[in-house]
Design an enzyme around this catalytic site. Structure first.
Site, PDB file in Angstrom:
ATOM      1  N   HIS A  59      -9.307  -5.680  11.331  1.00 32.04           N
ATOM      2  CA  HIS A  59     -10.004  -5.455  10.070  1.00 32.04           C
ATOM      3  C   HIS A  59     -11.375  -4.811  10.276  1.00 32.04           C
ATOM      4  O   HIS A  59     -12.228  -4.890   9.401  1.00 32.04           O
ATOM      5  CB  HIS A  59     -10.182  -6.779   9.314  1.00 32.04           C
ATOM      6  CG  HIS A  59      -8.908  -7.384   8.832  1.00 32.04           C
ATOM      7  ND1 HIS A  59      -7.997  -7.962   9.682  1.00 32.04           N
ATOM      8  CD2 HIS A  59      -8.382  -7.489   7.589  1.00 32.04           C
ATOM      9  CE1 HIS A  59      -6.966  -8.421   8.992  1.00 32.04           C
ATOM     10  NE2 HIS A  59      -7.171  -8.140   7.715  1.00 32.04           N
ATOM     11  N   GLU A  76       0.806  -1.223   0.000  1.00 35.15           N
ATOM     12  CA  GLU A  76       0.000   0.000   0.000  1.00 35.15           C
ATOM     13  C   GLU A  76       0.836   1.269   0.000  1.00 35.15           C
ATOM     14  O   GLU A  76       0.499   2.244  -0.685  1.00 35.15           O
ATOM     15  CB  GLU A  76      -0.949  -0.005   1.210  1.00 35.15           C
ATOM     16  CG  GLU A  76      -2.098  -0.984   1.104  1.00 35.15           C
ATOM     17  CD  GLU A  76      -1.724  -2.404   1.469  1.00 35.15           C
ATOM     18  OE1 GLU A  76      -2.571  -3.309   1.312  1.00 35.15           O
ATOM     19  OE2 GLU A  76      -0.565  -2.619   1.932  1.00 35.15           O
TER      20      GLU A  76
END
Length: 326
Positions: A129, A60
């Site tokens: 998450h 990322e």
């Protein structure tokens, strides 16, 4: 109007803007060959090819940086994070490059980039998450932060975000991609920073955004059976916030409940509460109540998830409290 899914509204927004402007491209994990982790980009590789729909490694920081550099050099990237939980790996590029470059360059470099993907919990995915970072990014000058609640808003706001010359954080939800709603055939854009009053009322104002707006709307329906008419405001974006819409509503209803999914400290609801007490204190007939997640990492067990997150019962209880109804 036709009825389409949330994911289809996002796909239409991106595809229409890519047809309109060859500088727009999509980059992220699994966006191309796999058609998107949540099938948001399904079919886009076939139409636009691998130079404009680009699969990336699990890196990322790297592909966010490529996007920022591309935006500084005249392109208009859409960077998809598989989840905004993973954006923490890239946060240096988002905060220290994208958000600050226009200011630090004295206006010489704009960064027209959209960082988009799902935010918040989506069930039993564990603490790493299931986090909300809307308030984190909204705390950063130079960024705009959009959190749509339905397919119509998703398409209009994403098209506006892609055309915006500032970096935009565009936050969705995994559990909303299958939601259906009416979306016009023709082109339309929605201005970033303008809230939407989705239900009018006279007794209490409920402010929310994103998927938690469903909780606010369901609570308003429950309360209507008891004769309490709630006005429900969908912020649509949390930077900028449409404070005027909130304050004007509170001046009418004299009560406010704010519902969001994030943790309580330094939350959007806390910011709204400050502005209301600062600019509409004399109109309040009860203290403002906010409903957030409990101040703990989200557990895995579904019973604990239900206990920790905002829900309809908690919202109804809060609204009855500000209305002094037992």
């Amino acid at each position: 109007m036709r009825t389409i899914q949330f994911r289809e509204a996002l796909r239409e927004a991106m595809s229409e803007e890519m047809r309109r402007d060859e500088r727009v491209f999509l980059m992220g994990e699994e966006v191309a060959e796999y058609n998107g982790a949540y099938k948001v980009s399904q079919g886009m590789l076939d139409e636009f090819g691998p130079k404009r729909v680009i699969d990336t490694p699990i890196a990322e920081l790297g592909f966010a940086g490529i996007g920022v550099g591309a935006a500084m050099n005249g392109l208009r990237p859409i960077i998809e994070f598989m989840t905004f939980n993973f954006s923490l790996v890239a946060i240096d590029q988002v905060i220290n490059s994208a958000a600050k470059m226009y200011s630090m360059s004295g206006g010489q470099y704009s960064v027209p980039i959209v960082f988009r993907g799902p935010t918040g919990n989506a069930g039993m995915l564990g603490a790493q998450h299931s986090q909300n970072f809307e308030n984190w990014y909204a705390n950063t000058p130079g960024l705009k932060v959009v959190v749509p609640s339905n397919p119509y808003d998703a398409k209009g706001l994403l098209k506006a975000a892609i055309r915006d010359n500032d970096p935009v954080i565009f936050m969705e939800s995994e559990v909303m991609y299958g939601d259906k709603g009416e979306v016009p055939e023709g082109e339309y854009l929605l201005p970033i920073g303008v809230a939407n009053t989705v239900r009018t009322g006279t007794d209490v104002t409920i402010v929310s955004f994103g998927k938690i707006l469903k909780v606010a709307q369901e609570a308003a329906e429950v309360l209507a059976k008891d004769g309490i008419q709630a006005e429900v405001i969908d912020l649509r974006s949390v930077r900028p916030i449409d404070y005027a819409a909130i304050i004007n509503s509170v001046k009418k209803t004299n009560r406010l409940v704010v519902v969001e999914e994030a943790w309580p400290l330094a939350s959007i609801s806390g910011e709204i509460t400050y502005h209301v007490q600062r600019h509409a204190f004399d109109y309040l007939d009860a203290p403002v109540i906010r409903i957030t997640s409990e101040d703990v990492p989200l557990p895995y067990a579904p019973t604990l998830i239900e206990a920790i997150l905002p829900n309809v019962a908690k919202t109804v209880e809060a609204i009855k409290a500000v209305c002094y109804v037992k």
